[in-house]
Enzyme design. Structure first.
Site, PDB file in Angstrom:
ATOM      1  CD  GLU A 131      -3.142   6.455  -8.394  1.00 16.42           C
ATOM      2  OE1 GLU A 131      -3.539   6.291  -9.590  1.00 16.42           O
ATOM      3  OE2 GLU A 131      -2.397   5.481  -7.744  1.00 16.42           O
ATOM      4  N   GLY A 136       1.545   5.332  -1.893  1.00 13.62           N
ATOM      5  CA  GLY A 136       2.276   6.624  -2.342  1.00 13.62           C
ATOM      6  C   GLY A 136       2.553   7.258  -3.812  1.00 13.62           C
ATOM      7  CB  ILE A 138       3.163   3.006  -7.041  1.00 11.84           C
ATOM      8  CG1 ILE A 138       4.494   2.681  -6.439  1.00 11.84           C
ATOM      9  CG2 ILE A 138       2.922   2.155  -7.996  1.00 11.84           C
ATOM     10  CD1 ILE A 138       4.736   1.537  -5.798  1.00 11.84           C
ATOM     11  CG  ASP A 203      -0.337   2.642   6.161  1.00 14.82           C
ATOM     12  OD1 ASP A 203      -1.197   3.514   5.915  1.00 14.82           O
ATOM     13  OD2 ASP A 203       0.576   2.126   5.470  1.00 14.82           O
ATOM     14  CE  LYS A 207      -0.499   3.133   2.559  1.00 12.62           C
ATOM     15  NZ  LYS A 207       0.933   2.918   2.895  1.00 12.62           N
TER      16      LYS A 207
HETATM   17  N1  HSE Z   1       2.878   5.677   6.751  1.00  9.81           N
HETATM   18  C1  HSE Z   1       2.791   5.374   5.135  1.00  9.81           C
HETATM   19  C2  HSE Z   1       3.822   4.260   4.793  1.00  9.81           C
HETATM   20  C3  HSE Z   1       2.639   6.512   4.514  1.00  9.81           C
HETATM   21  O1  HSE Z   1       5.029   4.178   5.329  1.00  9.81           O
HETATM   22  O2  HSE Z   1       3.771   3.613   3.778  1.00  9.81           O
HETATM   23  C4  HSE Z   1       2.171   6.198   2.927  1.00  9.81           C
HETATM   24  O3  HSE Z   1       0.788   5.623   3.218  1.00  9.81           O
END
Ligand code: HSE
Length: 441
Positions: A131, A136, A138, A203, A207
């Site tokens: 999760e 983060g 959510i 990043d 996701k």
């Molecule tokens: N570095 C990531 C962000 C942290 O700024 O969203 C959470 O995955």
């Protein structure tokens, strides 16, 4: 009360330390809610002496996370190390192999090897929960996997990187420089160890790869994602967006199209009236469009220790209760091969900013190049002209002037071709800026 659920926590950085604090503060409630005490039996981190402001003196200490993963003194391995390979990958594999449930916040590892690890976990009859790996705090993984199980998703999109959104927001609202905003995001613990993952869009792409797999029931293909970060966004674009009724957001979008599934991460112009436009700072938001539920938007903190630890704990609580759902919402063997829609076929409107040499005919030549590719312009505006010089005209240097165009719907292939020809014509002084316009409900 049942026997305690014993955790082995690998990684005591921002999220690991927050998880220890969470368990310290809510341990009693968690035991009541899940029916068993949750204890930290072992921890692994590199530096034992570092003051992290937490008390882990009652947990066994491991210098090597793989040893913690194999240790029979814990039932669940919580991987908070990060990174697609190295200690994180080795320890997750070792834990599954040892028959332990795994909870991880590691989007890079899962984007690269999630399906393979899910298969291994299924074979061993253990959970692999993540999760905290997307958006983060959510609860989007549970929402997709469980709450929306009765829907067919057509599009999922959102702001998936807190650092980038924090930077864009502060640049827009406070006129701060990109560099100052990034340094602040790092200080607040939002950025990845290597912040180029944040600002380069990688990043968010990790996701998005995970959300796509659950939303569309496909295998993961992170390589297939078109990725563009925010480093090329200039104040001029932010100001122009504002005047045109948009805001610029780094979006991750996955949608079903006739040619396959389109996955892309890039800065986008979003209408000011949309829910996504109002998401500021480190906040993330994920919107899901699905046949029975319609549109759903979830927003909340996308980074930071406490919010992420909250998601990690929700996975641990599921394991404590004995709730098991397939890692990607269905057995890994039932995930379909991913069919990629090429970015060149993407359809939408575009914002284009050019630095055009202020010469007679330049404007018309540019408009013609767009028309030649079948691109219809909604607007074309020369933003400002330098004040007239008193010197004779032939002595005044030709200064480039900003020209901003908004196109009606066209294709990525057409706009790229048009900009190539405009570049070759020699009317522009620098690389064109091109930002996709996203139609949002
Ligand atoms: N570095 C990531 C962000 C942290 O700024 O969203 C959470 O995955």
């Amino acid at each position: 009360m049942n026997a305690p659920l014993r955790l082995g926590v690998a990684g005591l950085g921002t999220v690991g330390a927050a998880l220890v604090r969470l368990i310290g503060r809510h341990g009693n409630d968690l035991a009541v809610r899940t029916g068993r005490p949750i204890t930290i039996a072992g921890v692994a981190a590199r530096d034992r002496k570092r003051d992290r402001g937490i008390d882990v003196s009652r947990a066994a200490w491991f210098g090597d996370p793989v040893a913690l993963a194999r240790d029979p003194g814990s039932d669940v391995f919580v991987e908070l190390i990060g990174g697609a390979d190295g200690a994180a990958a080795a320890s997750v594999e070792a834990a599954i192999d040892a028959g332990k449930h795994v909870v991880t916040a590691n989007k890079a590892l899962l984007a690269a090897r999630g399906v393979e690890l899910a298969r291994q976990a299924e074979k061993k009859g253990v959970s692999l929960n993540f999760e905290a790996a997307a958006a983060g705090g959510i609860p989007i993984i549970k929402t997709l996997r469980e709450s929306l199980a009765g829907n067919t998703v057509s599009r999922i999109y959102g702001i998936l990187n807190g650092t980038s959104n924090y930077i864009l927001t502060r640049m827009e609202q406070e006129g701060l420089s990109f560099e100052d905003c990034l340094a602040a995001a790092q200080k607040l613990g939002y950025a990845e160890a290597d912040p180029t993952f944040d600002i380069g869009g990688h990043d968010a792409a990790h996701k998005l790869a995970l959300l796509t797999a659950i939303a569309f029931g496909t295998e993961i293909d992170a390589e297939a994602i078109y990725v563009e970060g925010i480093a090329a966004i200039r104040t001029a674009d932010i100001e122009a967006a504002d005047e045109l009724g948009y805001r610029i957001k780094l979006l991750g979008v996955a949608s079903r199209t006739d040619s396959g599934i389109e996955q892309r991460v890039h800065p986008a112009m979003v209408p000011k009236s949309s829910a996504i436009a109002r998401i500021d700072g480190v906040t993330n938001a994920v919107a899901v469009e699905a046949d029975f539920v319609g549109q759903l938007v979830l927003s909340g903190p996308g980074a930071g220790g406490e919010a992420t630890a909250s998601s990690v704990m929700s996975d641990i609580a599921d394991i404590a209760r004995g709730d098991r759902v397939g890692t990607f919402g269905r057995p890994a063997s039932e995930l379909e091969p991913y069919r990629r829609a090429a970015m060149q076929t993407h359809e939408g409107g575009y914002y284009v900013r050019l630095a055009v040499y202020d010469r007679p005919g330049a404007f018309a030549a540019i408009a013609k190049r767009m028309a030649d590719k079948g691109i219809s312009l909604e607007s074309i505006v020369q933003r400002r002209r330098a004040p007239k010089s008193a010197a004779p005209e032939h002595l005044v240097p030709v200064e480039p002037q900003p020209v901003i165009m908004i196109t009606y719907e066209t294709t990525e292939a057409a706009i790229r071709d048009a900009l190539d020809t405009i570049r070759n014509d020699g009317h522009i002084a620098e690389e064109p800026q091109m930002i996709r316009i996203e139609q949002l409900g």
